[in-house]
Design an enzyme around this catalytic site. Structure first.
Site, PDB file in Angstrom:
ATOM      1  N   ASP A  14       0.295  -1.278  -0.011  1.00  0.00           N
ATOM      2  CA  ASP A  14       0.384   0.282  -0.157  1.00  0.00           C
ATOM      3  C   ASP A  14       1.028   0.790   0.243  1.00  0.00           C
ATOM      4  OD1 ASP A  14      -2.612  -0.675  -0.292  1.00  0.00           O
ATOM      5  OD2 ASP A  14      -2.452  -1.844   1.857  1.00  0.00           O
ATOM      6  N   ASP A  64      -6.859  -4.697  -5.238  1.00  0.00           N
ATOM      7  CA  ASP A  64      -6.410  -2.217  -5.416  1.00  0.00           C
ATOM      8  C   ASP A  64      -5.031  -2.681  -5.205  1.00  0.00           C
ATOM      9  OD1 ASP A  64      -8.021  -4.603  -3.095  1.00  0.00           O
ATOM     10  OD2 ASP A  64      -7.703  -3.646  -1.719  1.00  0.00           O
TER      11      ASP A  64
END
Ligand code: GLY
Length: 402
Positions: free
Chosen positions: A117, A182
């Site tokens: 991330d 994602d």
């Protein structure tokens, strides 16, 4: 007498609206949202200043308090990014001042290699900071972060690994090399790092990841799985699973939003028409889904079993709106796509989803879902819903000014 007064007022209003063209209405809508966001997030900032230090709000805890996060949290880039969008939308230095402070507090994230991330965290904070200030140090942070992200590239499988499998709940799933949809959102940092450094390694990793994801994450109807588990030694697909969706075969709403946004960015950065087609097909899946409500704010999963008695996910809606504004620039059916984005923004700006000033712990939007199967963050505000809403507003403003 009273009746005549009302009639005169009605005629006056009608005349005013007749002279009010579409642009005026859009500008009014945009300005109203900027005013609301400035006041509401201004109160949030006041609260942060009152508490002292650099605080990074994510959501509301079950006890009603605001949840502030550490810099390693995957959402740490969104509140800094919100500061930068407010600075861009208003020109007010107060957003820039706290933007610098909170962005720079994330500096060491550039070394983070244990999850994927870092793209979200650094691009939303330092990426926007660099775009708006041109500070060379921010550019170096972005390049370093892209290097860290690149350590997760698995050459045989051709993807960057999302989660490690030796810690936390991920260790219980029997995965070897999980990649979540994602992760398409982390590619923007890689593309930018190539532009900033001239090193094509980052670009090549991004393209490889996008291509493999296109091959393995999508179903024939262009909905996507959440988690694809690869065998890093052979590159083959071991499992097609979910973690945050309702079921392995369901379409988790935010996952669809990440895919749409990710392929739109891939098209912007490569000009490869297969990515444009992909983004259009995903948009088509989302916008024509029979379970998409009339106001275009999706339920948290398109296949959630108790629809319409299921929570909506406003974060997914905000991401979709922002992605659609960009996609409208590239698609042959751009006008229709922009109209859909406008409809989502209208819904999000209604009292159904947008918080009253002073309420909602000073977050802008209500009713998002973080991780329903994990039992966390159900029907709450989320910092990324606010971030993508402001990004969408900024994109809308630029489109209207064209
Ligand atoms: N990347 C985590 C999420 O969308 O919840």
């Amino acid at each position: 007498m009273k009746k005549i007064g009302i009639q005169v007022l009605a005629i006056l209003l009608m005349t005013t609206f007749a002279h009010c063209n579409q642009n005026d209405l859009s500008n009014f809508f945009i300005q109203e949202n900027i005013n609301h966001a400035s006041t509401q997030i201004g109160l949030q900032l006041k609260e942060i200043n009152k508490q002292g230090g650099v605080l990074n709000p994510r959501t509301i805890n079950e006890d009603g308090s605001t949840r502030y996060i550490i810099k390693e949290d995957w959402t740490s880039g969104f509140f800094p990014g919100t500061m930068w969008y407010l600075y861009e939308l208003t020109g007010n230095e107060k957003w820039k001042n706290y933007g610098i402070k909170i962005t720079e507090s994330l500096d060491s994230v550039k070394y983070l290699t244990w999850h994927h991330d870092v793209g979200f965290m650094i691009n939303c904070s330092f990426g926007n900071a660099y775009r708006l200030t041109g500070n060379e140090e921010y550019k170096q942070v972005m390049i370093k972060a892209a290097e860290s992200l690149s350590t997760r590239f698995r050459h045989v499988a051709g993807i960057t690994q999302s989660w490690n499998v030796d810690r936390g709940w991920q260790a219980t799933r029997g995965w070897k090399c999980p990649v979540i949809i994602d992760n398409m959102m982390n590619l923007e940092l890689l593309f930018k790092a190539t532009q900033l450094s001239g090193d094509s390694t980052f670009y090549n990793i991004a393209v490889s990841h996008a291509d493999k994801t296109m091959q393995n994450h999508f179903r024939p109807d262009y909905s996507s799985y959440h988690v694809i588990d690869y065998d890093p030694e052979t590159g083959s697909v071991r499992k097609k699973n979910t973690a945050q969706g309702y079921a392995h075969e369901s379409a988790w709403a935010r996952g669809q939003a990440w895919g749409l946004y990710g392929y739109t960015v891939c098209y912007r950065e490569t000009n490869d028409p297969q990515y444009l087609k992909m983004a259009e097909q995903i948009a088509n899946f989302i916008l024509n889904h029979p379970n998409l409500p009339q106001d275009l704010i999706p339920y948290w999963d398109f296949d959630a079993p108790k629809i319409p008695e299921e929570p909506r996910d406003v974060s997914a809606a905000a991401i979709i709106a922002s992605a659609l504004y960009e996609l409208s620039l590239y698609s042959n059916v751009g006008n229709e796509i922009k109209l859909k984005a406008d409809q989502i923004m209208e819904s999000l700006s209604s009292s159904e989803y947008k918080a009253e000033i002073g309420k909602n712990n000073y977050f802008l939007l209500m009713h998002s879902v973080g991780n329903l199967p994990g039992g966390g963050e159900i029907d709450v505000p989320l910092n990324y819903a606010d971030y993508y809403f402001l990004e969408a507003l900024n994109r809308k403003r630029k489109l209207e000014q064209k």
